[in-house]
Design a protein around this motif. Structure first.
Motif, PDB file in Angstrom:
ATOM      1  N   THR A  30       0.779  -1.241   0.000  1.00  0.00           N
ATOM      2  CA  THR A  30       0.000   0.000   0.000  1.00  0.00           C
ATOM      3  C   THR A  30       0.812   1.294   0.000  1.00  0.00           C
ATOM      4  OG1 THR A  30      -0.187  -0.081   2.422  1.00  0.00           O
ATOM      5  CG2 THR A  30      -1.972  -1.110   1.142  1.00  0.00           C
ATOM      6  N   GLN A  31       2.121   1.237   0.182  1.00  0.00           N
ATOM      7  CA  GLN A  31       2.926   2.454   0.215  1.00  0.00           C
ATOM      8  C   GLN A  31       3.605   2.685  -1.136  1.00  0.00           C
ATOM      9  OE1 GLN A  31       5.588   2.097   3.562  1.00  0.00           O
ATOM     10  NE2 GLN A  31       3.913   2.204   5.041  1.00  0.00           N
ATOM     11  N   PRO A  32       3.296   3.815  -1.794  1.00  0.00           N
ATOM     12  CA  PRO A  32       3.822   4.084  -3.136  1.00  0.00           C
ATOM     13  C   PRO A  32       5.341   3.957  -3.262  1.00  0.00           C
ATOM     14  CG  PRO A  32       2.213   5.747  -2.534  1.00  0.00           C
ATOM     15  CD  PRO A  32       2.453   4.909  -1.310  1.00  0.00           C
ATOM     16  N   GLU A  33       6.069   4.426  -2.259  1.00  0.00           N
ATOM     17  CA  GLU A  33       7.531   4.354  -2.362  1.00  0.00           C
ATOM     18  C   GLU A  33       8.017   2.910  -2.364  1.00  0.00           C
ATOM     19  OE1 GLU A  33       6.318   4.884   1.902  1.00  0.00           O
ATOM     20  OE2 GLU A  33       5.845   5.956   0.068  1.00  0.00           O
ATOM     21  N   PHE A  34       7.237   2.002  -1.816  1.00  0.00           N
ATOM     22  CA  PHE A  34       7.607   0.592  -1.808  1.00  0.00           C
ATOM     23  C   PHE A  34       7.138  -0.099  -3.081  1.00  0.00           C
ATOM     24  CE2 PHE A  34       9.516  -2.357   1.184  1.00  0.00           C
ATOM     25  CZ  PHE A  34       9.312  -3.561   0.524  1.00  0.00           C
ATOM     26  N   THR A  35       5.903   0.178  -3.534  1.00  0.00           N
ATOM     27  CA  THR A  35       5.403  -0.493  -4.745  1.00  0.00           C
ATOM     28  C   THR A  35       6.287  -0.203  -5.946  1.00  0.00           C
ATOM     29  OG1 THR A  35       3.841   1.273  -5.308  1.00  0.00           O
ATOM     30  CG2 THR A  35       2.988  -0.557  -3.984  1.00  0.00           C
ATOM     31  N   LYS A  36       6.828   1.002  -6.024  1.00  0.00           N
ATOM     32  CA  LYS A  36       7.711   1.347  -7.141  1.00  0.00           C
ATOM     33  C   LYS A  36       8.886   0.378  -7.274  1.00  0.00           C
ATOM     34  CE  LYS A  36       7.402   6.199  -6.471  1.00  0.00           C
ATOM     35  NZ  LYS A  36       8.098   7.466  -6.377  1.00  0.00           N
ATOM     36  N   GLN A  37       9.353  -0.136  -6.144  1.00  0.00           N
ATOM     37  CA  GLN A  37      10.539  -0.992  -6.141  1.00  0.00           C
ATOM     38  C   GLN A  37      10.296  -2.357  -6.776  1.00  0.00           C
ATOM     39  OE1 GLN A  37      12.894  -0.913  -2.394  1.00  0.00           O
ATOM     40  NE2 GLN A  37      11.241   0.421  -1.698  1.00  0.00           N
ATOM     41  N   TYR A  38       9.120  -2.940  -6.569  1.00  0.00           N
ATOM     42  CA  TYR A  38       8.873  -4.289  -7.085  1.00  0.00           C
ATOM     43  C   TYR A  38       7.874  -4.333  -8.238  1.00  0.00           C
ATOM     44  CZ  TYR A  38       4.588  -4.294  -4.234  1.00  0.00           C
ATOM     45  OH  TYR A  38       3.374  -3.996  -3.678  1.00  0.00           O
ATOM     46  N   TRP A  39       7.155  -3.220  -8.489  1.00  0.00           N
ATOM     47  CA  TRP A  39       6.107  -3.196  -9.510  1.00  0.00           C
ATOM     48  C   TRP A  39       6.570  -2.370 -10.711  1.00  0.00           C
ATOM     49  CZ3 TRP A  39       0.540  -3.560  -7.417  1.00  0.00           C
ATOM     50  CH2 TRP A  39      -0.345  -3.922  -8.419  1.00  0.00           C
ATOM     51  N   PHE A  40       7.862  -2.448 -11.036  1.00  0.00           N
ATOM     52  CA  PHE A  40       8.421  -1.842 -12.238  1.00  0.00           C
ATOM     53  C   PHE A  40       8.150  -0.342 -12.326  1.00  0.00           C
ATOM     54  CE2 PHE A  40       6.955  -6.227 -13.022  1.00  0.00           C
ATOM     55  CZ  PHE A  40       8.195  -6.837 -13.050  1.00  0.00           C
ATOM     56  N   GLY A  41       8.240   0.337 -11.181  1.00  0.00           N
ATOM     57  CA  GLY A  41       8.065   1.784 -11.132  1.00  0.00           C
ATOM     58  C   GLY A  41       6.638   2.252 -10.921  1.00  0.00           C
ATOM     59  N   VAL A  42       5.683   1.338 -10.905  1.00  0.00           N
ATOM     60  CA  VAL A  42       4.267   1.679 -10.754  1.00  0.00           C
ATOM     61  C   VAL A  42       3.955   2.109  -9.322  1.00  0.00           C
ATOM     62  CG1 VAL A  42       1.944   0.642 -10.688  1.00  0.00           C
ATOM     63  CG2 VAL A  42       3.453   0.213 -12.629  1.00  0.00           C
ATOM     64  N   THR A  43       3.066   3.096  -9.208  1.00  0.00           N
ATOM     65  CA  THR A  43       2.523   3.455  -7.898  1.00  0.00           C
ATOM     66  C   THR A  43       1.008   3.311  -7.951  1.00  0.00           C
ATOM     67  OG1 THR A  43       2.402   5.805  -8.463  1.00  0.00           O
ATOM     68  CG2 THR A  43       4.364   5.067  -7.285  1.00  0.00           C
ATOM     69  N   LEU A  44       0.434   2.982  -6.814  1.00  0.00           N
ATOM     70  CA  LEU A  44      -1.013   2.935  -6.662  1.00  0.00           C
ATOM     71  C   LEU A  44      -1.393   4.139  -5.810  1.00  0.00           C
ATOM     72  CD1 LEU A  44      -1.449  -0.862  -5.890  1.00  0.00           C
ATOM     73  CD2 LEU A  44      -1.669   0.294  -8.086  1.00  0.00           C
ATOM     74  N   GLU A  45      -2.173   5.041  -6.381  1.00  0.00           N
ATOM     75  CA  GLU A  45      -2.521   6.277  -5.694  1.00  0.00           C
ATOM     76  C   GLU A  45      -3.935   6.196  -5.143  1.00  0.00           C
ATOM     77  OE1 GLU A  45      -1.781   9.625  -8.253  1.00  0.00           O
ATOM     78  OE2 GLU A  45       0.328   9.072  -8.511  1.00  0.00           O
ATOM     79  N   THR A  46      -4.062   6.285  -3.812  1.00  0.00           N
ATOM     80  CA  THR A  46      -5.337   6.268  -3.112  1.00  0.00           C
ATOM     81  C   THR A  46      -5.093   6.551  -1.638  1.00  0.00           C
ATOM     82  OG1 THR A  46      -7.341   4.971  -2.657  1.00  0.00           O
ATOM     83  CG2 THR A  46      -5.250   3.776  -2.664  1.00  0.00           C
ATOM     84  N   ASP A  47      -6.166   6.707  -0.891  1.00  0.00           N
ATOM     85  CA  ASP A  47      -6.022   6.829   0.559  1.00  0.00           C
ATOM     86  C   ASP A  47      -6.358   5.509   1.262  1.00  0.00           C
ATOM     87  OD1 ASP A  47      -8.808   6.640   0.475  1.00  0.00           O
ATOM     88  OD2 ASP A  47      -9.155   8.690   1.136  1.00  0.00           O
ATOM     89  N   TRP A  48      -6.669   4.461   0.484  1.00  0.00           N
ATOM     90  CA  TRP A  48      -6.951   3.111   0.984  1.00  0.00           C
ATOM     91  C   TRP A  48      -8.141   3.067   1.931  1.00  0.00           C
ATOM     92  CZ3 TRP A  48      -5.129   0.027  -2.318  1.00  0.00           C
ATOM     93  CH2 TRP A  48      -3.884   0.250  -2.910  1.00  0.00           C
ATOM     94  N   LYS A  49      -9.148   3.889   1.678  1.00  0.00           N
ATOM     95  CA  LYS A  49     -10.388   3.837   2.447  1.00  0.00           C
ATOM     96  C   LYS A  49     -11.492   3.274   1.553  1.00  0.00           C
ATOM     97  CE  LYS A  49      -9.161   7.726   5.340  1.00  0.00           C
ATOM     98  NZ  LYS A  49      -9.352   9.135   5.617  1.00  0.00           N
ATOM     99  N   ALA A  50     -12.353   2.444   2.124  1.00  0.00           N
ATOM    100  CA  ALA A  50     -13.463   1.881   1.359  1.00  0.00           C
ATOM    101  C   ALA A  50     -14.278   2.999   0.715  1.00  0.00           C
ATOM    102  CB  ALA A  50     -14.342   1.012   2.245  1.00  0.00           C
ATOM    103  N   GLY A  51     -14.553   2.846  -0.580  1.00  0.00           N
ATOM    104  CA  GLY A  51     -15.302   3.849  -1.327  1.00  0.00           C
ATOM    105  C   GLY A  51     -14.432   4.861  -2.043  1.00  0.00           C
TER     106      GLY A  51
END
Length: 152
Positions: A26-47
């Motif tokens: 869930t942390q963008p700085e971490f996803t970039k490392q293993y997901w080929f530079g991709v980030t997932l942008e959200t606040d991770w709240k339902a809805g």
């Protein structure tokens, strides 16, 4: 697939804690490392909306956070935007579950779409194993296995 739903289910065991794995997912700085530079942008709240952003700013996928129960379960309504033939198949659903097992965490991905023979599921079936192999390796060794995403 007699129910008219295409599915991709993948499970792996990662030597980490549920909290560390949740942070990695869930942390963008971490996803970039293993997901080929991709980030997932959200606040991770339902809805809330979420989007998948490539390093050049291109949004390839988006949707809504359907459920967020840290550090156990994340469910996403998922719309692919980048490839027209995949986007035409409509909305998919992705459930990510974490379960502690003997000093590790079982990570299960269940990605589905109500479209028999969906090309989206074929595509995620090629992507998720690469992404999760990198995630597992990064958490366990500090290094990713694969440096580039598959073509297409």
């Amino acid at each position: 697939m007699t129910d008219g739903i295409s599915r991709f289910v993948y499970a792996t065991y990662i030597r980490t804690t549920p909290e560390q794995l949740w942070a990695a997912l869930t942390q963008p700085e971490f996803t970039k490392q293993y997901w080929f530079g991709v980030t997932l942008e959200t606040d991770w709240k339902a809805g809330s909306p979420w989007k998948m952003v490539l390093p050049d700013g291109l949004v390839t996928d988006e949707g809504e956070v359907a459920e967020c129960d840290p550090p156990r379960r994340l469910a996403l309504r998922w719309r692919h935007l980048w490839r027209p033939e995949l986007a035409a198949e409509g909305e998919a659903f992705c459930v990510i579950e974490l379960e502690p097992v003997e000093g590790a965490v079982k990570l299960t991905i269940n990605h589905s779409i109500p479209h028999p023979g969906a090309k989206l599921i074929e595509a995620v079936g090629g992507g998720w194993p690469r992404i999760l192999s990198n995630l597992k390796s990064l958490l366990e060794t500090g290094q990713v296995v694969l440096k580039s995403k598959p073509a297409g």
